[in-house]
Design a protein around this motif. Structure first.
Motif, PDB file in Angstrom:
ATOM      1  N   ASN A 109      -1.980   6.379   6.818  1.00  0.00           N
ATOM      2  CA  ASN A 109      -2.459   7.365   5.839  1.00  0.00           C
ATOM      3  C   ASN A 109      -2.365   6.827   4.400  1.00  0.00           C
ATOM      4  O   ASN A 109      -1.902   7.516   3.485  1.00  0.00           O
ATOM      5  CB  ASN A 109      -1.663   8.681   5.970  1.00  0.00           C
ATOM      6  CG  ASN A 109      -2.325   9.836   5.237  1.00  0.00           C
ATOM      7  OD1 ASN A 109      -3.552   9.860   5.067  1.00  0.00           O
ATOM      8  ND2 ASN A 109      -1.522  10.778   4.780  1.00  0.00           N
ATOM      9  N   LEU A 110      -2.832   5.603   4.221  1.00  0.00           N
ATOM     10  CA  LEU A 110      -2.769   4.958   2.908  1.00  0.00           C
ATOM     11  C   LEU A 110      -4.147   4.782   2.282  1.00  0.00           C
ATOM     12  O   LEU A 110      -4.285   4.088   1.263  1.00  0.00           O
ATOM     13  CB  LEU A 110      -2.095   3.581   3.036  1.00  0.00           C
ATOM     14  CG  LEU A 110      -0.677   3.547   3.600  1.00  0.00           C
ATOM     15  CD1 LEU A 110      -0.191   2.104   3.719  1.00  0.00           C
ATOM     16  CD2 LEU A 110       0.275   4.364   2.720  1.00  0.00           C
ATOM     17  N   GLN A 111      -5.168   5.404   2.846  1.00  0.00           N
ATOM     18  CA  GLN A 111      -6.529   5.154   2.397  1.00  0.00           C
ATOM     19  C   GLN A 111      -6.782   5.570   0.944  1.00  0.00           C
ATOM     20  O   GLN A 111      -7.691   5.028   0.290  1.00  0.00           O
ATOM     21  CB  GLN A 111      -7.548   5.842   3.322  1.00  0.00           C
ATOM     22  CG  GLN A 111      -7.368   7.335   3.476  1.00  0.00           C
ATOM     23  CD  GLN A 111      -6.438   7.708   4.612  1.00  0.00           C
ATOM     24  OE1 GLN A 111      -5.588   6.917   5.028  1.00  0.00           O
ATOM     25  NE2 GLN A 111      -6.608   8.917   5.133  1.00  0.00           N
ATOM     26  N   ASP A 112      -5.993   6.492   0.401  1.00  0.00           N
ATOM     27  CA  ASP A 112      -6.186   6.899  -0.990  1.00  0.00           C
ATOM     28  C   ASP A 112      -5.600   5.894  -1.978  1.00  0.00           C
ATOM     29  O   ASP A 112      -6.016   5.842  -3.135  1.00  0.00           O
ATOM     30  CB  ASP A 112      -5.544   8.273  -1.238  1.00  0.00           C
ATOM     31  CG  ASP A 112      -6.284   9.391  -0.516  1.00  0.00           C
ATOM     32  OD1 ASP A 112      -7.474   9.201  -0.192  1.00  0.00           O
ATOM     33  OD2 ASP A 112      -5.672  10.443  -0.259  1.00  0.00           O
ATOM     34  N   ALA A 142      -6.972  -4.489   9.303  1.00  0.00           N
ATOM     35  CA  ALA A 142      -6.203  -3.945   8.183  1.00  0.00           C
ATOM     36  C   ALA A 142      -6.633  -2.517   7.862  1.00  0.00           C
ATOM     37  O   ALA A 142      -5.791  -1.643   7.597  1.00  0.00           O
ATOM     38  CB  ALA A 142      -6.370  -4.836   6.960  1.00  0.00           C
ATOM     39  N   GLN A 143      -7.935  -2.255   7.898  1.00  0.00           N
ATOM     40  CA  GLN A 143      -8.431  -0.904   7.623  1.00  0.00           C
ATOM     41  C   GLN A 143      -7.903   0.091   8.655  1.00  0.00           C
ATOM     42  O   GLN A 143      -7.553   1.228   8.309  1.00  0.00           O
ATOM     43  CB  GLN A 143      -9.958  -0.900   7.602  1.00  0.00           C
ATOM     44  CG  GLN A 143     -10.548  -1.567   6.363  1.00  0.00           C
ATOM     45  CD  GLN A 143     -12.054  -1.686   6.415  1.00  0.00           C
ATOM     46  OE1 GLN A 143     -12.651  -1.740   7.492  1.00  0.00           O
ATOM     47  NE2 GLN A 143     -12.683  -1.744   5.258  1.00  0.00           N
ATOM     48  N   LYS A 144      -7.844  -0.339   9.893  1.00  0.00           N
ATOM     49  CA  LYS A 144      -7.296   0.527  10.943  1.00  0.00           C
ATOM     50  C   LYS A 144      -5.827   0.854  10.661  1.00  0.00           C
ATOM     51  O   LYS A 144      -5.406   2.014  10.778  1.00  0.00           O
ATOM     52  CB  LYS A 144      -7.429  -0.154  12.307  1.00  0.00           C
ATOM     53  CG  LYS A 144      -6.884   0.677  13.461  1.00  0.00           C
ATOM     54  CD  LYS A 144      -7.013  -0.071  14.789  1.00  0.00           C
ATOM     55  CE  LYS A 144      -6.422   0.751  15.925  1.00  0.00           C
ATOM     56  NZ  LYS A 144      -6.481   0.031  17.226  1.00  0.00           N
ATOM     57  N   ALA A 145      -5.057  -0.165  10.266  1.00  0.00           N
ATOM     58  CA  ALA A 145      -3.640   0.048   9.961  1.00  0.00           C
ATOM     59  C   ALA A 145      -3.474   0.957   8.744  1.00  0.00           C
ATOM     60  O   ALA A 145      -2.576   1.814   8.715  1.00  0.00           O
ATOM     61  CB  ALA A 145      -2.963  -1.295   9.711  1.00  0.00           C
ATOM     62  N   VAL A 146      -4.314   0.777   7.753  1.00  0.00           N
ATOM     63  CA  VAL A 146      -4.274   1.624   6.551  1.00  0.00           C
ATOM     64  C   VAL A 146      -4.518   3.084   6.928  1.00  0.00           C
ATOM     65  O   VAL A 146      -3.823   3.994   6.438  1.00  0.00           O
ATOM     66  CB  VAL A 146      -5.315   1.138   5.515  1.00  0.00           C
ATOM     67  CG1 VAL A 146      -5.548   2.197   4.435  1.00  0.00           C
ATOM     68  CG2 VAL A 146      -4.859  -0.167   4.885  1.00  0.00           C
ATOM     69  N   GLN A 147      -5.493   3.313   7.805  1.00  0.00           N
ATOM     70  CA  GLN A 147      -5.775   4.674   8.252  1.00  0.00           C
ATOM     71  C   GLN A 147      -4.594   5.254   9.031  1.00  0.00           C
ATOM     72  O   GLN A 147      -4.219   6.407   8.840  1.00  0.00           O
ATOM     73  CB  GLN A 147      -7.042   4.677   9.126  1.00  0.00           C
ATOM     74  CG  GLN A 147      -8.330   4.396   8.381  1.00  0.00           C
ATOM     75  CD  GLN A 147      -8.803   5.569   7.548  1.00  0.00           C
ATOM     76  OE1 GLN A 147      -8.450   6.713   7.819  1.00  0.00           O
ATOM     77  NE2 GLN A 147      -9.606   5.284   6.532  1.00  0.00           N
ATOM     78  N   GLU A 148      -4.014   4.442   9.921  1.00  0.00           N
ATOM     79  CA  GLU A 148      -2.897   4.906  10.740  1.00  0.00           C
ATOM     80  C   GLU A 148      -1.701   5.301   9.882  1.00  0.00           C
ATOM     81  O   GLU A 148      -0.961   6.230  10.229  1.00  0.00           O
ATOM     82  CB  GLU A 148      -2.491   3.808  11.727  1.00  0.00           C
ATOM     83  CG  GLU A 148      -3.507   3.569  12.833  1.00  0.00           C
ATOM     84  CD  GLU A 148      -3.167   2.371  13.702  1.00  0.00           C
ATOM     85  OE1 GLU A 148      -3.791   2.214  14.765  1.00  0.00           O
ATOM     86  OE2 GLU A 148      -2.274   1.581  13.311  1.00  0.00           O
ATOM     87  N   GLY A 183       0.824  -1.200   0.000  1.00  0.00           N
ATOM     88  CA  GLY A 183       0.000   0.000   0.000  1.00  0.00           C
ATOM     89  C   GLY A 183       0.860   1.253   0.000  1.00  0.00           C
ATOM     90  O   GLY A 183       0.543   2.243  -0.674  1.00  0.00           O
ATOM     91  N   LYS A 184       1.943   1.230   0.745  1.00  0.00           N
ATOM     92  CA  LYS A 184       2.884   2.365   0.766  1.00  0.00           C
ATOM     93  C   LYS A 184       3.532   2.538  -0.602  1.00  0.00           C
ATOM     94  O   LYS A 184       3.668   3.665  -1.100  1.00  0.00           O
ATOM     95  CB  LYS A 184       3.951   2.141   1.837  1.00  0.00           C
ATOM     96  CG  LYS A 184       4.970   3.268   1.972  1.00  0.00           C
ATOM     97  CD  LYS A 184       5.925   2.991   3.112  1.00  0.00           C
ATOM     98  CE  LYS A 184       6.873   4.162   3.366  1.00  0.00           C
ATOM     99  NZ  LYS A 184       7.863   4.337   2.297  1.00  0.00           N
TER     100      LYS A 184
END
Length: 220
Positions: free
Chosen positions: A116-119, A108-114, A85-86
């Motif tokens: 800053n990869l949600q885009d 996983a969604q929580k980690a993505v938010q932490e 994701g990064k």
């Protein structure tokens, strides 16, 4: 005097040896990822995959089986959702990660938010087979790591291997000559997750670049 020097040297080596050993065992992806994260047995294949993603200008990445613990699991499950994701974020690409477990998706969604990869990263809740069947984009990178494997239960081993084969078959017409395929948990009793799908791929003009804990394949 010489004896004192030798004794002092032995003491110093005794103190330093555990630290040196720990350093040798630490397998980072630095500078791409912070040095503190240890990717252990996946470092060699992650590193090569990242190189290939750059060289081939990948844009669409698909992962089956998401990283429920984010970067907290780099030693155990690899933290691939955050790693790729990064990379997607930094290279104007998109990662789709799918998992049938609600708890895994939430983690996983929580980690993505932490991070800053949600885009760049979307975590989907659902069966990976249904997801791949209905996915309508060309896939530049496919990472197979879904159906949990067992070191002792032969029936689960076979089901996991068959599941990963079916995932690949459903994605096959979306792959192309420059696509990259990475399969996790392969060096395990019974052949690991990749046994059946790799046998199939080798008959379909794919070749193995790295055969380690993970198997990395590209088209011939």
């Amino acid at each position: 005097m010489n004896y004192l020097f030798i004794i002092l040297l032995i003491v110093l080596l005794g103190i330093a040896f555990p630290k040196i050993l720990k350093l040798i065992k630490h397998k980072s992806l630095y500078p791409f990822m912070p040095y503190k994260y240890n990717f252990r047995r996946r470092r060699i294949t992650f590193s090569k995959t990242l190189q290939l993603l750059n060289e081939r200008n990948a844009k669409i990445l698909v992962e089956t089986g998401t990283s429920r613990n984010g970067l907290k699991g780099t030693k155990t499950d690899g933290g691939a959702t955050i790693v790729f994701g990064k990379w997607a974020k930094e290279n104007n690409a998109k990662l789709h990660s799918v998992d049938i477990s609600k708890d895994s998706v939430q983690g996983a969604q929580k980690a993505v938010q932490e991070e800053n990869l949600q885009d760049s990263t979307t975590v989907h809740l659902g069966d990976s087979l249904d997801f791949l069947k209905n996915f309508n984009e060309s896939i530049d990178f496919l990472y197979l790591d879904s159906y949990d494997y067992s070191k002792t239960d032969i029936e689960i081993q076979k089901k996991s291997q068959e599941h990963h084969l079916q995932e690949f078959i459903l994605a096959e017409d979306k792959l192309h000559d420059k696509s990259i395929v990475l399969i996790d948990d392969c060096r395990l009793p019974g052949g690991g997750k990749g046994k059946t799908v790799v046998e199939y791929m080798l008959k379909k003009d794919w070749e193995i670049l790295i055969n380690a804990y993970q198997i990395l394949l590209v088209k011939k």
